[in-house]
Design an enzyme around this catalytic site. Structure first.
Site, PDB file in Angstrom:
ATOM      1  N   ASP A 103      -3.032 -27.756  -5.719  1.00 33.93           N
ATOM      2  CA  ASP A 103      -3.720 -27.538  -4.461  1.00 33.93           C
ATOM      3  C   ASP A 103      -5.237 -27.467  -4.629  1.00 33.93           C
ATOM      4  O   ASP A 103      -5.987 -28.129  -3.916  1.00 33.93           O
ATOM      5  CB  ASP A 103      -3.236 -26.231  -3.803  1.00 33.93           C
ATOM      6  CG  ASP A 103      -1.831 -26.382  -3.240  1.00 33.93           C
ATOM      7  OD1 ASP A 103      -1.162 -27.402  -3.537  1.00 33.93           O
ATOM      8  OD2 ASP A 103      -1.391 -25.480  -2.522  1.00 33.93           O
ATOM      9  N   ARG A 113      -9.414 -10.026  -4.751  1.00 29.21           N
ATOM     10  CA  ARG A 113     -10.233 -10.989  -4.029  1.00 29.21           C
ATOM     11  C   ARG A 113     -11.726 -10.700  -4.085  1.00 29.21           C
ATOM     12  O   ARG A 113     -12.533 -11.617  -4.292  1.00 29.21           O
ATOM     13  CB  ARG A 113      -9.765 -11.104  -2.574  1.00 29.21           C
ATOM     14  CG  ARG A 113      -8.326 -11.553  -2.401  1.00 29.21           C
ATOM     15  CD  ARG A 113      -7.945 -12.614  -3.368  1.00 29.21           C
ATOM     16  NE  ARG A 113      -6.681 -13.263  -3.076  1.00 29.21           N
ATOM     17  CZ  ARG A 113      -6.110 -14.112  -3.904  1.00 29.21           C
ATOM     18  NH1 ARG A 113      -6.676 -14.405  -5.076  1.00 29.21           N
ATOM     19  NH2 ARG A 113      -4.960 -14.673  -3.586  1.00 29.21           N
ATOM     20  N   SER A 143       5.531 -18.791  -1.972  1.00 31.63           N
ATOM     21  CA  SER A 143       4.187 -18.847  -2.530  1.00 31.63           C
ATOM     22  C   SER A 143       3.930 -17.596  -3.368  1.00 31.63           C
ATOM     23  O   SER A 143       4.379 -16.506  -3.014  1.00 31.63           O
ATOM     24  CB  SER A 143       3.209 -18.932  -1.349  1.00 31.63           C
ATOM     25  OG  SER A 143       1.949 -18.514  -1.720  1.00 31.63           O
TER      26      SER A 143
END
Lengths: 411, 411, 411, 411
Positions: A18, A100, A183
């Site tokens: 991806d 993140r 995922s």
């Protein structure tokens, strides 16, 4: 982005299909120089192939950045968060959320180093991660341009994605041709799975979903006993052996995995407004959470502990929503850290088939006073007669209320 | 009490040695009429002997009150508390705390019925229970006189207590002559043990402490799967069978016990100012808590859930400290109950060797939208482009902060 | 205190009749050495007479301590509290509450210096001040003995007090023979009046109650305009003149007084359980509060400001209840102080007959962006289109709720 | 809206130039039927001209809706909000925010009545009002289409707007040709002004900005004294005269206006992420706020009051951000309303040149106990000796902390 004039973009690049497609799409769509950044956050994948693939896709060697952030991750992100005992919606240890901002920070650092004017990530348009990345970018470099290909491009089906990859000579591993059944995101703190076969919240997750822990049923029949040592709120050792933050968490992960600890199957509320279902594995973090609460139980003052507990949901929400680099997170962190000065000592735990059982806690700073609590004669440490006045004044307002006709505390 | 003129006192009477001594001590010290009240809260003891013993000690039959409060206990106290997901200090399900206001309320009801001017209880002067009882008394009958013998008398050693019992012909069971190795409280929600051999927080509790649950190690190797049905926030059935509140909790207790579920070994902060260590067993409550959170996960709006979570610690503190009959508890209850209207549906759980694992949830009111969350094409339910504006406006204040020189959200 | 063996006691001594009687009563009752401590907190009384009177009552010169604490008071107590915008019950600026911990701290400091084992204060048994003093003592010197004469002695009428004074040759000012019509406490931050003629909450206070401010009606017909300069959350100057904390507050008091600013007539809830009515004058503090909110309005991030606001009531409660020297106050202070780093700038105010009107604010750290907020063309600073996505995702959970049959957000 | 197929739209229509242009723009752009809705919320404008103008612009009579919502506004929106003492950012009485959900609700009601599939409003893309309108729309009719012309069209300058109006024969009042020097919103609760000449926060607002109140300087030299009567938290009368909600607020507005009460000049934080400056006039609301706090001061239990205060900022934020029709607002409302049952009684106030001064409060439910608070002999109502035990147990945790080496409560 409706209008854009991007010169150089730093892409969070995993080396997978991806983000490789994204890499190529950035080159073709924006006609800009692409810088790749690949981080080791303990996700358990080799980083060499990411470098090779970036080279293959035409990235200049000086534009390939690969960094081992494991110690920084645990020391500066995971540990501060654990000082707050953060649980999102009462259950989730925030394993994805906490990684993140570190990735965003490193992307921005690299953007400053290489003089890039844009950053890009591979998160989709429905999830929380896009928010976490981009809030981080904007907080650290307010004029940065942000490219979120999944919200922008027209490669909205697997077929289109594969076709684009083939068209641009991007190698495709055999097992990546089809759709993944769910995922996955992983780092040193946890592994998460969601989507596809996990979307029906009435169906139990298939066993193949769990990758970081064995089934409790398969764990040893004999408990494992360990101690964890804490200093000022952070774990510093296991069984008397002093360990760096990342080493310590790695060790706890192994212990948790072997004992079937840390699985969570949860329906949660996303910041973007919908509910989603996630299956999380946080083996070491689950143990660490229990141990931290236990060491706090003897070293934290009651009101300090209650104040922390009352603000924990807000803190967890801030982290979940992606506002790590915000004044409000720093303020709550300052509050929590102030409380952790005395959180030093040792906790003993028993790990057994999914259970983390605290069996002992001790501290040089312990506030637990055997003399005060004892059922035996306490030699005057506590005057039981004081309790009468304490109760009577605590009850006074309720008595006045009842006299004014509000029996039972009814208003 | 320094000066008192008590005519008739209602005593919370268990039939055991301690409250029998209190009974006699009240008669001799206050020269007043004693009314005994014995409640069945599911503590697992027969109440017949309490009546016999009260008669033996000279209580008139019309002054002996024995009441089965199990349904009221679960329906009006346990269930409202579980609607809030109350956990004291992040862990304790408040099994002892929640029973005290009901006992206090029933004592006051009886006091009003028989025209008593005083009430008495057998809680000690160091614990929370004295506070919970007395706050309840005062809130419901503000002019009541309260007698707390353990704070008043001089029977401060086991020897003195036994001597007093012998002197007043109170029968003493053989096993009650010596000191109990720890102190126990029990009701339909839980069993707690504390004191004596449990006072050192570094020592794991002896296995004999646990009375309501088997060891996880001794539980079956095969998981038990159940469903729990909810209506408007309360559990109403198990495996499709509709059950009254007390019957339901009884059933969950059996399931929890058999699977080694619900043990907790905790150092907590008492309202009277010291830390204490308790060993709690809440088998059914532990399952109920997990199931309630799971049904809420698909039926509660995000902000409703977060608001409840943020106030839960305060609610738990209120219950723990004994302020059940207070305006603040009623206000928080009104808030929580407002949220529970839609909390209807079914949860499936797997019980296995100490673990309570949610494996499915469904509801006619579900807010979980497969259409919105799906990784597949959602046919326009969610416009990914909206996420950009959402993020940009959420980030705006941080960007303005960073432009003003506060990078990284530093203030 | 039921049993006591006091050797040396430090008394908070004002030089007035009441504390002089206490001084003598301590000598006669405890047969102990008495050390007097008199502080200048800006109450507006000369301290010389206190020294003379202590000597007269037989206190040795080396046992008389008189200290000017005005700067410490404002710098270390008043200013930190104002950083939180603390208002008890939405209105009260905590003028009495904030002075007590400083007095307690200084008493304990002196007790350590002179080797005293006890401290004493002149607060009554119904008020908050006894709690504030004693919580302070115990937090700073946990083994200290505390003597609270008003709770212990039998001088419960004015007549008995005067008789005791006469019997022990304590000089009695003519105007102190009768009962004062109300009780007063004063320091640099405020003056409070309560009791006696103020006890009926339906009656407006007599004008003679107000001592620090003139009537708004009597204030000048022309407004006074000033600027206040702030650095990192604290006021540092007025009208461009840099001033020490105590000098600054003194100056603001004069300005407030002259303009009839800072009166408050309030029924409040005491920590000891009853309601009471107080008349407070906080002239300078009222101006400072308005100015601090104004400078924060342009320098604090929204979520930082809201987080502070949400915790302000808790902080105010902590200060009011006397828990200044507690972990929870320090934690909230750390949180607040973290937010104040950027609170630098200038505020302009108009003072007029009781009104404090902010007329301007500016800061080098201002977060107010003319470019973003303008109704004029903002040259792309803000893309109005972003608002659509922002709204749609914020509304998503409510739309899903409405689709599930919960129109109007009803649960 | 990028793609749309609108058949019938309900427009919030004031009759002014801007919404007349919107009306015509909707017709020409969407080719759809337009329904106008004009509400009387007490903004002080006649509604007849709005009807005439709608007719003139080609709206069919059956598509013109004009409704007087003043009573509903005060009874169901303003009063519930005042039960919470809501102040946004410590100062703003939320006058604009509270009107938006009512307008949205009525628009949706009309949309359901006439079978419209869309709604439109005239709020700009930078402000809070667009959010408040649209959140309301979506919460009440989740499938509604929303048209926000200011975010969509290209009439971004005054010139373009006027040109469009001229082109479509929309009458333009002479004084509307030029730009207004600031923007105004008004209803029965308040009037707000912002933008243009008010954008510089260092400049004091020009006197012409204030439209609802006279200058304090111009108010009478003699105070006005009034009483306000409350029942269960809501004001029901003034000076003994019972009044409907809207009549009562109208009366208070007149009183406030005449005495120069209720002006506020504020820099606030918008939900969309920037700071803005507003000048608000809330004459009646300012008086009502003070009176409500005063009646609560004698009728609300302490912990009930503190709980409300601690949640007030969250409630105000919810209202400000536009989430009136949300579960979280309803939950907080349920909590607040539960507390208001006993908030009945009378408050006396003095209004004088900008000041609202409470001079008395009384209630049949008063919790203020003269007997308990008195400095005189209280005949045993309160045992001062109880205070000792109360203090000692409250201090115990701090003493244990200090003994463990944490003097001064330092952790």
């Amino acid at each position: 982005m409706r209008v854009k004039d991007v010169k150089k973009v730093v892409l969070a690049y995993s080396g997978g299909l991806d983000t490789s497609v994204i890499l190529k799409w950035l080159q073709t769509t924006y006609q800009c120089e692409v810088v790749t950044f690949t981080a080791d956050l303990g996700q358990g994948e080799e980083l060499g192939p990411a470098r090779d693939k970036a080279l293959l896709l035409g990235i200049k060697p000086e534009n390939i950045f690969i960094r081992d952030l494991r110690e920084e991750f645990v020391r500066d992100f995971v540990f501060p968060m654990f000082r707050m005992n953060a649980l999102y919606e009462g259950q989730y240890l925030l394993g994805t959320s906490i990684a993140r901002p570190l990735i965003a920070q490193e992307q921005i650092r690299i953007a400053e180093e290489v003089g890039a004017d844009a950053v890009a990530h591979g998160a989709t348009g429905k999830g929380n991660d896009q928010v976490r990345f981009e809030i981080g970018y904007y907080a650290l470099k307010p004029d940065v341009k942000v490219i979120a290909p999944w919200r922008e491009w027209d490669l909205t089906s697997r077929t289109a994605l594969i076709a684009f990859a083939e068209q641009h000579q991007i190698p495709i591993a055999k097992d990546k041709r089809g759709e993944a059944p769910f995922s996955v995101d992983a780092n040193l703190l946890h592994s998460s799975s969601e989507g596809k076969i996990l979307e029906e919240p009435w169906d139990a997750p298939d066993e193949m979903v769990w990758q970081r822990t064995i089934r409790p049923e398969d764990a040893p029949d004999t408990p494992t006993e360990i101690t964890i040592e804490f200093e000022r709120g952070d774990a510093v050792g296991i069984n008397g052996e002093r360990l760096s933050p990342a080493m310590l968490l790695t060790r706890l992960n192994a212990l948790g995995k072997a004992n079937g600890i840390g699985r969570l199957d949860l329906v949660e509320n996303r910041f973007v407004g919908m509910k989603s279902r996630g299956c999380y594995e946080t083996p070491g973090g689950t143990i660490l959470y229990a141990a931290h609460r236990a060491i706090e139980s003897i070293t934290l003052d009651r009101e300090a502990a209650h104040l922390k507990d009352s603000l924990m949901p807000r803190y967890a929400e801030i982290v979940y929503n992606g506002f790590w680099f915000s004044p409000e997170r720093r303020m709550l962190q300052a509050m929590a850290d102030e409380s952790q000065r005395s959180v030093t000592g040792m906790v003993r735990l028993k790990l057994y088939k999914g259970n983390t059982i605290v069996t002992g806690r001790q501290s040089p700073n312990s506030l637990y006073s055997m003399k005060h609590v004892t059922f035996e004669d306490d030699q005057g440490a506590y005057d039981q007669f004081d309790a009468q006045g304490f109760i009577k004044l605590n009850a006074l307002r309720l008595r006045l209320g009842a006299m004014a006709g509000r029996k039972g505390g009814a208003l």
